[in-house]
Design an enzyme around this catalytic site. Structure first.
Site, PDB file in Angstrom:
ATOM      1  N   LEU A  60      11.033 -13.746   7.895  1.00  7.99           N
ATOM      2  CA  LEU A  60      12.474 -13.693   7.644  1.00  7.99           C
ATOM      3  C   LEU A  60      13.184 -14.362   8.813  1.00  7.99           C
ATOM      4  CD1 LEU A  60      12.907 -10.049   6.289  1.00  7.99           C
ATOM      5  CD2 LEU A  60      12.509 -12.167   5.018  1.00  7.99           C
ATOM      6  N   ASN A  95      -2.038   3.903   5.198  1.00  9.80           N
ATOM      7  CA  ASN A  95      -1.231   2.719   4.942  1.00  9.80           C
ATOM      8  C   ASN A  95      -0.906   2.107   6.294  1.00  9.80           C
ATOM      9  OD1 ASN A  95       2.253   2.184   4.143  1.00  9.80           O
ATOM     10  ND2 ASN A  95       0.582   0.741   3.954  1.00  9.80           N
ATOM     11  N   CYS A 147       0.816  -1.212   0.000  1.00  7.24           N
ATOM     12  CA  CYS A 147       0.000   0.000   0.000  1.00  7.24           C
ATOM     13  C   CYS A 147       0.851   1.264   0.000  1.00  7.24           C
ATOM     14  CB  CYS A 147      -0.913   0.017   1.219  1.00  7.24           C
ATOM     15  SG  CYS A 147      -2.205  -1.239   1.157  1.00  7.24           S
ATOM     16  N   SER A 207       9.260 -10.076  10.838  1.00  2.00           N
ATOM     17  CA  SER A 207      10.708  -9.862  10.952  1.00  2.00           C
ATOM     18  C   SER A 207      11.050  -9.427  12.373  1.00  2.00           C
ATOM     19  CB  SER A 207      11.151  -8.801   9.935  1.00  2.00           C
ATOM     20  OG  SER A 207      12.562  -8.736   9.859  1.00  2.00           O
TER      21      SER A 207
END
Length: 590
Positions: A285, A104, A31, A392
């Site tokens: 991750l 966002n 976004c 993450s």
């Protein structure tokens, strides 16, 4: 040139090899928000600037003029994460026809707030809660009740007001341009504003919007604006106001060690759980360090409890002899994730540097170094998997005093103060890196270590308790998860290794390959002139000069976006890499 990758399905103990091309791919998802108020130029020509953040989305794109203000408009690039049907912006609902919202981010407590205040929401979009909160409580309380990461532009045409706001740590980016005559331009990334035209004879500064703040503007009939107030609504050291509406387990009182350890586990698990809010596949991750391992292990555990219909994918990147690759493989096998290893060569990493700097909008040396690996692994995730929401471990080192230079802090108080400083500066360094490198490939980042309640609680603990102990950084965090078998003990007590260092062997770090390549591109004479050429944050090394030149090539006269270089404290250091410090000691098996 190819990046090679191993895909290891840990639970099944099977593997396959795939390759991905290093050629640039423009695949858009994340976004992005963009808006103009009071433009003197043709909106049709100005709006081409909105396409510069197309990599942040879309699943769809919309450009919309504001009724009654022909020189005002919104632009929105969309990645559908929560309400895939009714997710376009600017968001408007029948109950508040005078409110326009472009945002966002993710509001993790939107369902709790909806239930608590009995709001009648018309969509399943998490952002709709902002409209109801604003209508009932006003902008300051609205902002402080949001548990999540966000950057928003809220227009109230009935009262002719515009509000901007950004989350506590700046996990979601936002930049603004404001001229002396009241033309306001806002964008998720600065690149969407650099070519905006205006009536001013002098250049106008584009600056990052400060995290944890909201700004109020009056909107004139001409479409121009006037800034009324810029106020902080939350600081990382304060208990967030939304905590009273949290559904987390009750915390124990006092600072007895066992109580504190239990509270840390409760709040961290709650931070991961609330971030499972998504209709798209979730991945993580995994560098094999403490932080990403705790996130990945907790994520896998909770995904099973919530019966997600797919295995969690984990992703590691590094050269073949990288200590991170080996450590991540052990963690993935332990937690049973579907593990992917992405191998890269120094040549592939060097080739990516300029594109990385374009996305980062920064010339900080350690940020650029660390971003290359994260950019390449994000590229792999986007092209070769269907994971879109990516967890993450950012924020843990700043919060828990994880950098090895904290061993040299003159006192627990000094260490605690520097921890807060680092948290407040995250939006210029690690959080910036994590957002831009993932968003570059249409992925959406989630960082549970920066959960408001978790960070506020951790910072409320006695300074001595948070300091390194027995020569081990992040001792309290490690101790809190000791004996649970959540991750292997050797990983739980693995010493800190910077991401940009750990993805290559201890024999030769990634930055050494980069510096060797730059040696032939920058001569001594150029370096001697660097201070005069770049008086603001002058580079002192050939690597620094090379990175600065690439930055200035794409963003001339924008050097103030990076206020200073990230460097260790309390120790003689000429380079940000931990491997260059006298107190660095590699693991024995490295």
């Amino acid at each position: 040139m190819l990046l090679s990758s191993h895909c290891c399905h840990s639970a099944l103990q099977s593997s396959c090899r795939v390759t991905l091309s290093a050629a640039p791919v423009r695949r858009s998802k994340m976004c992005g928000i963009w808006a103009l108020f009071g433009s003197d130029e043709c909106l049709a020509s100005q709006c081409t600037n909105a396409m510069k953040i197309a990599h942040r989305g879309p699943d769809a794109f919309r450009l919309e003029n504001v009724n009654g203000f022909t020189n005002c408009c919104f632009g929105f690039h969309r990645l559908a994460i929560v309400d895939q049907l009714y997710g376009m912006q600017p968001l408007r609902v029948k109950k508040f026809p005078y409110l326009w919202l472009c945002y966002n981010g993710e509001i993790y407590n939107h369902e709790l707030l909806k239930e608590k205040f009995e709001f009648d929401c018309q969509t399943r979009m998490d952002g709709e809660i902002l409209l109801h909160l604003y209508d009932r409580f006003g902008i300051e309380k609205m902002s402080s009740l949001l548990d999540g990461v966000f950057a928003f532009i809220l227009l109230d045409t009935a009262n002719r007001k515009i509000f901007l706001g950004r989350d506590t740590y700046g996990v979601r980016p936002m930049f603004k341009l404001l001229t002396d005559d009241g033309f306001l331009a806002v964008c998720s990334e600065a690149k969407g504003l650099t070519q905006i035209t205006h009536s001013m004879s002098e250049p106008v500064k584009i600056m990052p919007f400060p995290p944890g703040h909201f700004e109020e503007f009056n909107l004139k009939l001409s479409g121009k604006v006037e800034s009324v107030q810029l106020e902080r609504f939350h600081c990382c050291t304060e208990e967030p106001k939304h905590a009273e509406y949290d559904d987390a387990e009750q915390l124990g009182k006092g600072f007895a060690l066992e109580t504190v350890k239990s509270n840390i586990r409760i709040l961290f698990e709650n931070a991961v759980r609330k971030r499972l809010m998504a209709h798209r596949r979730i991945g993580c991750l995994l560098s094999g360090g403490l932080d990403s391992s705790l996130v990945a292990a907790t994520l896998v555990k909770l995904s099973k409890e919530q019966e997600l219909q797919y295995p969690i994918q984990t992703f590691a990147i590094g050269a073949e002899d990288s200590p991170d690759i080996a450590a991540a493989r052990k963690v993935a096998a332990h937690i049973g994730s579907e593990h992917h290893e992405v191998n890269f060569t120094p040549e592939e990493a060097i080739k990516a540097v300029e594109e990385v700097i374009i996305h980062l909008e920064s010339y900080d040396i350690t940020t650029v170094r660390a971003s290359v690996g994260m950019y390449l692994v994000s590229k792999y995730i986007s092209e070769k998997t269907d994971s879109v929401v990516i967890f993450s471990g950012e924020g843990s080192d700043e919060l828990t005093q994880g950098y090895i230079y904290f061993h040299k802090a003159p006192s627990p108080k000094a260490g605690a103060e520097d921890s807060v400083r680092l948290l407040k500066e995250l939006y210029m360094f690690d959080v910036l890196r994590a957002d831009r490198t993932t968003a570059a490939h249409g992925l959406e980042l989630r960082v549970p270590f920066l959960d408001h309640r978790f960070t506020a609680y951790y910072l409320s603990l006695p300074e001595e308790m948070r300091a390194p102990k027995d020569g081990v950084e992040k001792h309290l965090l490690r101790e809190a998860f000791s004996g649970l078998d959540l991750i292997p003990d050797e990983i739980l007590w693995r010493r800190k290794e910077a991401f940009s260092d750990g993805m290559t062997s201890t024999k030769k770090s990634w930055y050494s390959f980069l510096q060797e390549n730059i040696e032939s591109k920058i001569n001594d004479s150029q370096l001697q002139k660097a201070k005069k050429q770049f008086p603001y944050n002058p580079p002192t090394t050939k690597e620094g000069l090379f990175i600065r030149q690439l930055f200035e090539k794409h963003y001339p006269r924008c050097c103030e976006w990076t206020t200073h270089y990230w460097m260790p404290r309390w120790i003689k250091a000429t380079d940000p890499s931990a491997r260059t410090l006298s107190i660095y000691k590699p693991e024995k098996n490295q």
